[in-house]
Scaffold this motif. Sequence first.
Motif, PDB file in Angstrom:
ATOM      1  N   SER A 115       0.851  -1.184   0.000  1.00 32.09           N
ATOM      2  CA  SER A 115       0.000   0.000   0.000  1.00 32.09           C
ATOM      3  C   SER A 115       0.888   1.236   0.000  1.00 32.09           C
ATOM      4  CB  SER A 115      -0.926   0.026   1.210  1.00 32.09           C
ATOM      5  OG  SER A 115      -1.786   1.157   1.147  1.00 32.09           O
ATOM      6  N   ASP A 117       0.399   4.329   1.061  1.00 28.39           N
ATOM      7  CA  ASP A 117       0.135   5.470   1.932  1.00 28.39           C
ATOM      8  C   ASP A 117       1.263   5.753   2.921  1.00 28.39           C
ATOM      9  OD1 ASP A 117      -1.162   2.964   2.395  1.00 28.39           O
ATOM     10  OD2 ASP A 117      -2.185   3.757   4.138  1.00 28.39           O
ATOM     11  N   SER A 118       2.017   4.729   3.327  1.00 31.12           N
ATOM     12  CA  SER A 118       3.157   5.003   4.214  1.00 31.12           C
ATOM     13  C   SER A 118       4.339   4.135   3.802  1.00 31.12           C
ATOM     14  CB  SER A 118       2.786   4.751   5.682  1.00 31.12           C
ATOM     15  OG  SER A 118       2.460   3.391   5.904  1.00 31.12           O
ATOM     16  N   THR A 126       7.468   2.540  -2.670  1.00 33.46           N
ATOM     17  CA  THR A 126       7.466   3.986  -2.432  1.00 33.46           C
ATOM     18  C   THR A 126       8.642   4.641  -3.144  1.00 33.46           C
ATOM     19  OG1 THR A 126       6.362   3.800  -0.286  1.00 33.46           O
ATOM     20  CG2 THR A 126       7.656   5.792  -0.682  1.00 33.46           C
ATOM     21  N   ASN A 340       1.481   8.538   9.196  1.00 33.49           N
ATOM     22  CA  ASN A 340       2.608   9.290   8.632  1.00 33.49           C
ATOM     23  C   ASN A 340       3.131  10.333   9.619  1.00 33.49           C
ATOM     24  OD1 ASN A 340       0.216  10.806   8.367  1.00 33.49           O
ATOM     25  ND2 ASN A 340       0.958  11.891   6.562  1.00 33.49           N
ATOM     26  N   ASN A 351       6.364   9.447   2.951  1.00 30.44           N
ATOM     27  CA  ASN A 351       4.987   8.977   3.054  1.00 30.44           C
ATOM     28  C   ASN A 351       4.148   9.686   1.987  1.00 30.44           C
ATOM     29  OD1 ASN A 351       5.360   7.274   5.409  1.00 30.44           O
ATOM     30  ND2 ASN A 351       5.596   9.162   6.576  1.00 30.44           N
ATOM     31  N   VAL A 353       1.117   9.560   1.127  1.00 35.04           N
ATOM     32  CA  VAL A 353      -0.295   9.867   1.387  1.00 35.04           C
ATOM     33  C   VAL A 353      -0.553  11.373   1.389  1.00 35.04           C
ATOM     34  CG1 VAL A 353      -0.108   9.932   3.912  1.00 35.04           C
ATOM     35  CG2 VAL A 353      -2.259   9.201   2.835  1.00 35.04           C
ATOM     36  N   SER A 356      -2.082  12.646  -2.007  1.00 31.55           N
ATOM     37  CA  SER A 356      -3.160  11.894  -2.660  1.00 31.55           C
ATOM     38  C   SER A 356      -4.507  12.075  -1.977  1.00 31.55           C
ATOM     39  CB  SER A 356      -2.791  10.407  -2.668  1.00 31.55           C
ATOM     40  OG  SER A 356      -3.810   9.623  -3.218  1.00 31.55           O
ATOM     41  N   GLN A 358      -6.445   9.577  -2.033  1.00 30.96           N
ATOM     42  CA  GLN A 358      -6.598   8.238  -1.481  1.00 30.96           C
ATOM     43  C   GLN A 358      -5.682   8.048  -0.276  1.00 30.96           C
ATOM     44  OE1 GLN A 358      -5.860   6.712  -5.700  1.00 30.96           O
ATOM     45  NE2 GLN A 358      -6.886   4.969  -4.751  1.00 30.96           N
ATOM     46  N   THR A 359      -6.048   7.104   0.578  1.00 26.88           N
ATOM     47  CA  THR A 359      -5.136   6.637   1.613  1.00 26.88           C
ATOM     48  C   THR A 359      -4.528   5.329   1.117  1.00 26.88           C
ATOM     49  OG1 THR A 359      -6.443   7.729   3.328  1.00 26.88           O
ATOM     50  CG2 THR A 359      -4.875   6.067   4.059  1.00 26.88           C
ATOM     51  N   THR A 360      -5.253   4.233   1.239  1.00 23.27           N
ATOM     52  CA  THR A 360      -4.775   2.977   0.649  1.00 23.27           C
ATOM     53  C   THR A 360      -4.702   3.143  -0.868  1.00 23.27           C
ATOM     54  OG1 THR A 360      -5.832   1.718   2.422  1.00 23.27           O
ATOM     55  CG2 THR A 360      -5.226   0.519   0.427  1.00 23.27           C
ATOM     56  N   ARG A 361      -3.567   2.756  -1.438  1.00 19.91           N
ATOM     57  CA  ARG A 361      -3.368   2.951  -2.873  1.00 19.91           C
ATOM     58  C   ARG A 361      -2.438   1.867  -3.406  1.00 19.91           C
ATOM     59  NH1 ARG A 361       0.192   6.249  -5.589  1.00 19.91           N
ATOM     60  NH2 ARG A 361       0.968   7.179  -3.649  1.00 19.91           N
TER      61      ARG A 361
END
Length: 484
Positions: A115, A117-118, A126, A340, A351, A353, A356, A358-361
């Motif tokens: 995911s 987001d983090s 990432t 985050n 991070n 997030v 975006s 979105q959070t979960t991505r």
Amino acid sequence: MKSKLDDVLVLSEKEKDKMAYKEAIESTLGMILSSINSQMAYTGKDAFSLRKEIERLDTFPERGIGWEKIKEEISEHILPNMLQTWSPYYMPHLHSPALVESIAAELIVSTYNSSMDSWDQGPVMTELEVKVIKDLAKLFGYENGDGVFTSGGSQSNITASIIARDKFLAGLGVNAKEDGISPYADRLRMYVSEISHFSFDKASSVMGLGSKAVVKLPVNEKMQIDIEKAEKIIRKDKEDGLMPFLLTGTIGTTDYGSIDDIEKLKEIADRYGLFLHADAAYGSGAILSSYRERLGKLDLADSITVDFHKMFLLPISASVLLVRNEELFSPFLLHADYLNREEDEKEGFINLVGKSLQTTRRSDAFKAYVTFRMRGQDGMKKVMDKVIGNASYLYSALLKNGNFLVPVEPALSSVVFAVKDGEEVNRRLRKALLKKGLVIGETKKDGKTMLKATLLNPNLEEKHLDELIDLILKEKDEIRKNLA
């Protein structure tokens, strides 16, 4: 018969779990390949018959039926009714087949289920997204640009609209994130082509501005924003006390593939203090083609929407919003102790997030990395040149035939046309062709039904386009007989 999968929940380092995973992938591959036995795009089954078939399936049974039974069900009821996007006879929408290596990349993305987001939910993904975005920004002329992967062009355009609004209000001393947009909500205006994507109407709704805030600018005979008329509209709105904040040029309209003049729009944007966005969800792929000059100087825009699941031929979903500099993402920057933490970022952890909606991505950047590294710009150029060249061929062939109206010469890979036999014949043609397994699009121009061929398949040859014309003429004659 029992499967290894029936006693396994998730993948692990244990051999039995690995074997179950292997069986799942291999048996699924077998099902897919066995289902591909026609070059047509669809079986021709009508909506009511298909609905009746699917309604018989119990999606939440009291007891699970096991892997072998679900395989039978999928093979009998699902896969035979799937659209084959790789068929040379599938051409209705900006919906492409997927390059084979990108499907392999999807397997890795789904298996590891990172995911975005983090950092600690997807460390390497990432870092990879940051790198892909950096290189992509440079490709589009943003030397110090930034960006974020999104679920699609709609989310990219909505994100850009929020950025433009907040930047404009910040110039008035208003922090929209903290204080809201009152008392300006009734006066804010955003300007798009009258044939722009409907995501800008969604954006206006999401931002609490209402449909009145979206001003649709008239187009010329090439289906581009009429620059002179656009400036008059914007100037009058300012004189009337309204507050223009966003001007969008479409770089590849959904139906026609027409491209707005970004340089002239930039002059208007600068003159009236507007944020300039380039919605290149469709046309962005041409940046890697022999026709890239048709796009204009996209780096003049403050932000650019890029979609990889259109001309770039990556699996859904894969879109990006590029911005001129990272500070533009400030409307989305928030911190949460469970996600985050600010101290982590001070230590160098990224991070994403904070850029975006979105959070979960999903880690969609991985698909782009695999494809571009594998094929290179030269390999992608062959794809882009082929699909744009096919549109030019079809346009010329339809004009030469004499039975068709073809109002706009394509700039990208879409051709809008109609037979000269009247509204009712054109209205029935798409569904008649669908029954034959050939799927094309339909739209309206000046209130009249038009057909549309969106040519995103690099395996499509000129012979397929000749067959398309022949089949349309045959079905047209059949429809006329039935109407007589």
